[in-house]
Design a protein around this motif. Structure first.
Motif, PDB file in Angstrom:
ATOM      1  N   THR A  32       0.846  -1.192   0.000  1.00  0.00           N
ATOM      2  CA  THR A  32       0.000   0.000   0.000  1.00  0.00           C
ATOM      3  C   THR A  32       0.882   1.243   0.000  1.00  0.00           C
ATOM      4  OG1 THR A  32      -1.716  -1.179   1.233  1.00  0.00           O
ATOM      5  CG2 THR A  32      -1.854   1.223   1.180  1.00  0.00           C
ATOM      6  N   ILE A  33       0.685   2.098  -1.019  1.00  0.00           N
ATOM      7  CA  ILE A  33       1.475   3.321  -1.158  1.00  0.00           C
ATOM      8  C   ILE A  33       0.518   4.503  -1.178  1.00  0.00           C
ATOM      9  CG2 ILE A  33       3.138   4.580  -2.563  1.00  0.00           C
ATOM     10  CD1 ILE A  33       3.991   1.867  -3.742  1.00  0.00           C
ATOM     11  N   ASN A  34       0.580   5.319  -0.128  1.00  0.00           N
ATOM     12  CA  ASN A  34      -0.293   6.497  -0.008  1.00  0.00           C
ATOM     13  C   ASN A  34      -1.767   6.139  -0.219  1.00  0.00           C
ATOM     14  OD1 ASN A  34       1.794   8.230   0.619  1.00  0.00           O
ATOM     15  ND2 ASN A  34       2.131   8.872  -1.490  1.00  0.00           N
ATOM     16  N   GLY A  35      -2.202   5.021   0.406  1.00  0.00           N
ATOM     17  CA  GLY A  35      -3.600   4.631   0.379  1.00  0.00           C
ATOM     18  C   GLY A  35      -4.009   3.762  -0.789  1.00  0.00           C
ATOM     19  N   VAL A  36      -3.134   3.543  -1.759  1.00  0.00           N
ATOM     20  CA  VAL A  36      -3.447   2.694  -2.917  1.00  0.00           C
ATOM     21  C   VAL A  36      -2.820   1.319  -2.694  1.00  0.00           C
ATOM     22  CG1 VAL A  36      -3.227   2.408  -5.408  1.00  0.00           C
ATOM     23  CG2 VAL A  36      -3.530   4.695  -4.438  1.00  0.00           C
ATOM     24  N   THR A  37      -3.661   0.273  -2.646  1.00  0.00           N
ATOM     25  CA  THR A  37      -3.194  -1.081  -2.340  1.00  0.00           C
ATOM     26  C   THR A  37      -3.129  -1.933  -3.598  1.00  0.00           C
ATOM     27  OG1 THR A  37      -4.146  -0.965  -0.118  1.00  0.00           O
ATOM     28  CG2 THR A  37      -3.660  -3.159  -0.986  1.00  0.00           C
ATOM     29  N   ARG A  38      -2.025  -2.669  -3.748  1.00  0.00           N
ATOM     30  CA  ARG A  38      -1.852  -3.576  -4.885  1.00  0.00           C
ATOM     31  C   ARG A  38      -1.476  -4.954  -4.377  1.00  0.00           C
ATOM     32  NH1 ARG A  38       0.888   1.147  -6.369  1.00  0.00           N
ATOM     33  NH2 ARG A  38      -0.203   2.359  -7.960  1.00  0.00           N
ATOM     34  N   ALA A  39      -2.024  -5.972  -5.033  1.00  0.00           N
ATOM     35  CA  ALA A  39      -1.710  -7.351  -4.670  1.00  0.00           C
ATOM     36  C   ALA A  39      -0.295  -7.697  -5.107  1.00  0.00           C
ATOM     37  CB  ALA A  39      -2.715  -8.297  -5.323  1.00  0.00           C
ATOM     38  N   CYS A  40       0.377  -8.536  -4.310  1.00  0.00           N
ATOM     39  CA  CYS A  40       1.743  -8.969  -4.606  1.00  0.00           C
ATOM     40  C   CYS A  40       1.832 -10.488  -4.480  1.00  0.00           C
ATOM     41  CB  CYS A  40       2.739  -8.336  -3.637  1.00  0.00           C
ATOM     42  SG  CYS A  40       2.791  -6.530  -3.702  1.00  0.00           S
ATOM     43  N   ALA A  41       2.756 -11.085  -5.232  1.00  0.00           N
ATOM     44  CA  ALA A  41       2.960 -12.530  -5.153  1.00  0.00           C
ATOM     45  C   ALA A  41       4.368 -12.858  -5.615  1.00  0.00           C
ATOM     46  CB  ALA A  41       1.937 -13.279  -6.005  1.00  0.00           C
ATOM     47  N   ALA A  42       4.957 -13.896  -4.998  1.00  0.00           N
ATOM     48  CA  ALA A  42       6.291 -14.365  -5.372  1.00  0.00           C
ATOM     49  C   ALA A  42       6.379 -15.851  -5.059  1.00  0.00           C
ATOM     50  CB  ALA A  42       7.369 -13.590  -4.633  1.00  0.00           C
ATOM     51  N   GLU A  43       7.491 -16.485  -5.514  1.00  0.00           N
ATOM     52  CA  GLU A  43       7.624 -17.926  -5.331  1.00  0.00           C
ATOM     53  C   GLU A  43       7.924 -18.315  -3.891  1.00  0.00           C
ATOM     54  OE1 GLU A  43      11.712 -16.454  -6.748  1.00  0.00           O
ATOM     55  OE2 GLU A  43       9.598 -16.034  -7.130  1.00  0.00           O
TER      56      GLU A  43
END
Length: 298
Positions: A32-43
């Motif tokens: 979450t950057i300045n209120g904007v959330t993004r999904a993340c994924a890695a191995e």
């Protein structure tokens, strides 16, 4: 100046921008950057952490200072400072961090070719893909756009949001318009009480006999009482067209002539109003953005 001087070697980490990471055991999470959330994924969880640190490093590089990253994992939250050089440190109870003496820089594998490289890499050294350690499932449309809080409106009418969505659907037309209509080059106009006014570029370092700093042009200023340090401060126009002043640990500091006057924290970039006057030692300087917006220093 301030009643209490900063401890040598310590650096206070500003609360802005607001960057937070949530890490799950299965290698997924959110950023979450300045209120904007993004999904993340890695191995793996390790790769996820590394990718989130790489994203924070990119923001720190844009702002040219450490940023705060709050990481929540296994029910616990840790306040970390991420430096542009890739060093990661715990933030103390007073909000400061020491010098990164002896710290190493984390590494991760490129998401395309698997080449091992540091979190500071913006392009893979082997396959040349951008953001080689990115873990965000959907990258931001403008990954480098970190707008200072003074430029962010408190409220935004619904009609404006719909208009912005329409613009996103016409991104190709927008690209063509941007190529054909370049913005005017940014400039600074500086008016002094000790010498004639000066027009400069968007990135300068000012002082009695200043040394170059990160590619900025130097500006020597008359100081009758020699209270201006040799290399006193940097003055920049940022990507949003705002004026940013940084006290380079000068001997006599910088005071913004506001109501009431405000001393700038040494080493911390501070946005000042367009047309504001600052006191640098014994020199008064009124700073005006001559027009245009800037691009990051190379």
């Amino acid at each position: 100046m301030n009643a209490t001087q900063p401890v040598v070697g310590l650096h206070r980490v500003p609360d802005w921008p607001r960057v937070a990471a949530d890490v799950a055991e299965n290698g997924t999470g959110t950023l979450t950057i300045n209120g904007v959330t993004r999904a993340c994924a890695a191995e793996s969880v390790t790769a996820l952490r590394t990718g989130m640190i790489a994203r924070a490093v990119a923001i720190a590089n844009q702002l040219r200072r450490p940023i705060r990253l709050d990481v929540t994992e296994s029910g616990q939250t840790h306040a970390l400072a991420v430096r542009p050089e890739g060093h990661v440190q715990l933030i103390g109870a007073d909000g400061s961090i020491p010098a990164p003496d002896g710290l190493s820089v984390d590494e991760g594998r490129c998401r395309v070719c698997r080449r091992l490289q540091p979190v500071t890499s913006t392009t893979c050294v082997q396959c040349a893909v951008d953001e080689p350690l990115r873990v965000e499932v959907s990258p931001p449309a403008e990954p480098n756009a970190i707008i200072p809080p003074t430029a962010v409106p408190v409220t935004r009418p619904r009609a404006v949001e719909l208009h912005e969505l329409d613009e996103l659907h016409e991104v190709e037309h927008t690209r063509i318009s941007r190529r054909s209509a370049a913005p005017p080059a940014p400039t600074l106009h500086l008016a002094f009480n000790t010498q004639a006014s000066v027009d400069t570029g968007a990135h300068i370092v000012i002082g009695r006999n200043p040394e170059p700093v990160a590619g900025r042009e130097t500006l020597t200023v008359a100081t009758p009482g020699r209270m201006l340090s040799r290399t006193h401060a940097t003055i920049d126009v940022d990507d949003a067209g705002q004026i940013v002043v940084t006290d380079l640990d000068s001997a006599n500091g910088i005071e913004l002539q506001s109501a009431p006057p405000q001393w700038l924290t040494p080493g911390e970039p501070t946005v000042i109003p367009n047309g504001a006057t600052i006191l640098l030692g014994d020199v008064y300087c009124t700073v005006t953005n001559g027009g245009g917006v800037s691009s990051p220093l190379r």
